[in-house]
Design a protein around this motif. Sequence first.
Motif, mmCIF file in Angstrom:
data_model
loop_
_atom_site.group_PDB
_atom_site.id
_atom_site.type_symbol
_atom_site.label_atom_id
_atom_site.label_comp_id
_atom_site.label_asym_id
_atom_site.label_seq_id
_atom_site.Cartn_x
_atom_site.Cartn_y
_atom_site.Cartn_z
ATOM 1 N N ILE A 187 0.732 -1.343 -0.016
ATOM 2 C CA ILE A 187 -0.045 -0.061 -0.248
ATOM 3 C C ILE A 187 0.865 1.171 -0.008
ATOM 4 N N VAL A 188 1.967 1.219 0.733
ATOM 5 C CA VAL A 188 2.601 2.390 0.650
ATOM 6 C C VAL A 188 3.465 2.729 -0.725
ATOM 7 N N GLU A 189 3.854 1.586 -1.537
ATOM 8 C CA GLU A 189 4.338 2.021 -2.889
ATOM 9 C C GLU A 189 2.968 2.291 -3.788
ATOM 10 N N ALA A 190 1.722 1.905 -3.510
ATOM 11 C CA ALA A 190 0.606 2.271 -4.209
ATOM 12 C C ALA A 190 0.488 3.847 -3.944
ATOM 13 N N GLU A 191 0.595 4.161 -2.626
ATOM 14 C CA GLU A 191 0.340 5.701 -2.398
ATOM 15 C C GLU A 191 1.196 6.566 -3.084
ATOM 16 N N LYS A 192 2.469 6.274 -3.053
ATOM 17 C CA LYS A 192 3.513 6.895 -3.679
ATOM 18 C C LYS A 192 3.035 7.243 -5.030
ATOM 19 N N LEU A 193 2.776 6.220 -5.976
ATOM 20 C CA LEU A 193 2.432 6.142 -7.359
ATOM 21 C C LEU A 193 1.075 7.073 -7.381
ATOM 22 N N LYS A 233 -7.938 10.685 -5.396
ATOM 23 C CA LYS A 233 -8.344 11.300 -4.427
ATOM 24 C C LYS A 233 -8.816 10.127 -3.780
ATOM 25 N N ARG A 234 -9.840 9.707 -4.358
ATOM 26 C CA ARG A 234 -10.558 8.593 -3.441
ATOM 27 C C ARG A 234 -9.458 7.272 -3.091
ATOM 28 N N ARG A 235 -8.740 6.877 -4.202
ATOM 29 C CA ARG A 235 -7.762 5.656 -3.658
ATOM 30 C C ARG A 235 -6.712 6.263 -2.960
ATOM 31 N N SER A 240 -4.789 5.940 2.801
ATOM 32 C CA SER A 240 -4.542 6.511 4.260
ATOM 33 C C SER A 240 -5.355 5.582 5.499
ATOM 34 N N ARG A 241 -6.468 5.297 4.805
ATOM 35 C CA ARG A 241 -7.246 4.140 5.828
ATOM 36 C C ARG A 241 -6.720 3.104 6.130
ATOM 37 N N LYS A 242 -5.994 2.458 4.945
ATOM 38 C CA LYS A 242 -5.539 1.347 5.230
ATOM 39 C C LYS A 242 -4.118 1.151 6.041
ATOM 40 N N LEU A 243 -3.559 2.425 5.816
ATOM 41 C CA LEU A 243 -2.205 2.594 6.657
ATOM 42 C C LEU A 243 -2.503 3.265 8.075
ATOM 43 N N GLY A 244 -3.724 3.302 8.341
ATOM 44 C CA GLY A 244 -4.156 3.867 9.838
ATOM 45 C C GLY A 244 -4.196 5.123 10.097
#
Length: 512
Positions: A187-193, A233-235, A240-244
């Motif tokens: 999820i961290v990699e996905a958030e960065k992209l 923006k939704r993703r 953020s929700r998945k990362l706490g």
Amino acid sequence: MFGTESSLSMFLNTLTPKFYVALTGTSSLISGLILIFEWWYFRKYGTSFIEQVSVSHLRPLLGGVDNSSPINSNSSNGDADSNRQNVSECKVWRNPLNLFRGAEYNRYTWVTGREPLTYYDMNLSAQDHQTFFTCDSDHLRPADAIMQKAWRERNPQARISAAHESLELEDCATASILLAEEEATTIVEAEKLFKQALKTGEGCYRRSQQLQHHGAQYEAQHRRDTNVLVYIKRRLAMCSRKLGRTREAVKMLRDLMKEFPLLSMFNIHENLLESLLELQNYADVQAVLAKYDDISLPKSATICYTAALLKARAVSDKFSPEAASRRGLSTAEMNAVEAIHRAVEFNPHVPKYLLEMKSLILPPEHILKRGDSEAIAYAFFHLQHWKRVEGALNLLHCTWEGTFRMIPYPLEKGHLFYPYPICTETADRELLPTVFHEVSVYPKKELPFFILFTAGLCSFTAMLALLTHQFPELMGVFAKAFLSTLFAPLNFIMEKVESILPSSLWHQLTRI
């Protein structure tokens, strides 16, 4: 006449017990094969093969009315409205809380060796991506032209390679989206992209916003850029929700709903409800429900079951079925029970997942409202919220089955909602991996007559074959007695005819 009786007697006397064993054994084998085929066909398609052939082919030959004939087209307006409602109820929707392919679905495949998504589900996602992320003017920009082809690719590696190729030419928001969804393994990699895609997407959105009134081509491009920006923006909020970082996710979702209030097709409010429940901010959950749990708006399992959870929360910690049976339900308890009945009528599959009577699987990327797929998607994310409210699952356990006593059978009309659509099972079997998941079916289909008939026939003939093999002489006597009794009416009729007709005429008829 006596010649006929003597011939029949001679024929019966020549039959040996082995003949009866072979006859009954063969009959049992044939009926058993028919039973196995009928059962397999019923489990796969939900209907009897013999009944289907009878209705489709034999009934028209025998003078039955065809369902597509003009006679049926003159149905009442009420029936037509009901049919249209059923069609709309069976529409497949994108799951607002769908997981990430690379970071979640693919990790599940690596660990278990199972494919959590069906081809039909992934094909619907490909169609969504082409609708939301492409437009007719993409050929004017090389990067967008490459992505237009990439969204049509079936091979995941080909899609990922095309996205990298597009990014080598220039920054492309949709290319970053594809890599975040399918290549990122965390999820961290996905958030960065997605943050990279947001930077590019906001620039494209501002430019197309200024030019949207210059023609149909610019308007289509602006609509595409709007879809891309909302999706990113939704993703990001979901990351953020998945990362706490739930409070951050709530703020992002609220801002998104304020900025784009008309894009209700994305069902962003369901993401917001789940995040607010995680924060146990029940007052804000009630405020969101007050806006979206409206009679004019389409319902969902999230809306109905969240409303039931809030009402159950007010009474569940002190609820006792024994005490309630003695003193009766209070007003608050009655409201909670009615809310649960309303939710169960909308989607009757959910309680078994919430009560852990049925195992959960990963939710699909698309859901069918009121179907098993929606129930899985809801329970997957909301089971923890029900567990957090003390006594809520106990109240659900004690009351959910009472819903079915209020719904008319055989569901010719609904109680609070439209009749439960009959097409959900077929669509859910396409959306869910039936290889390792048994699709929940409502209402439960009764076994077709021909399955019961062939099961009885198979059992009866097998028993006859066994008895004939064990007691050949006794069964031979019974068989002769049965055949004699069976032919007794025919012999009686023949005697009457012989007594009425002249002997010479009867002699001529027997010779013919």
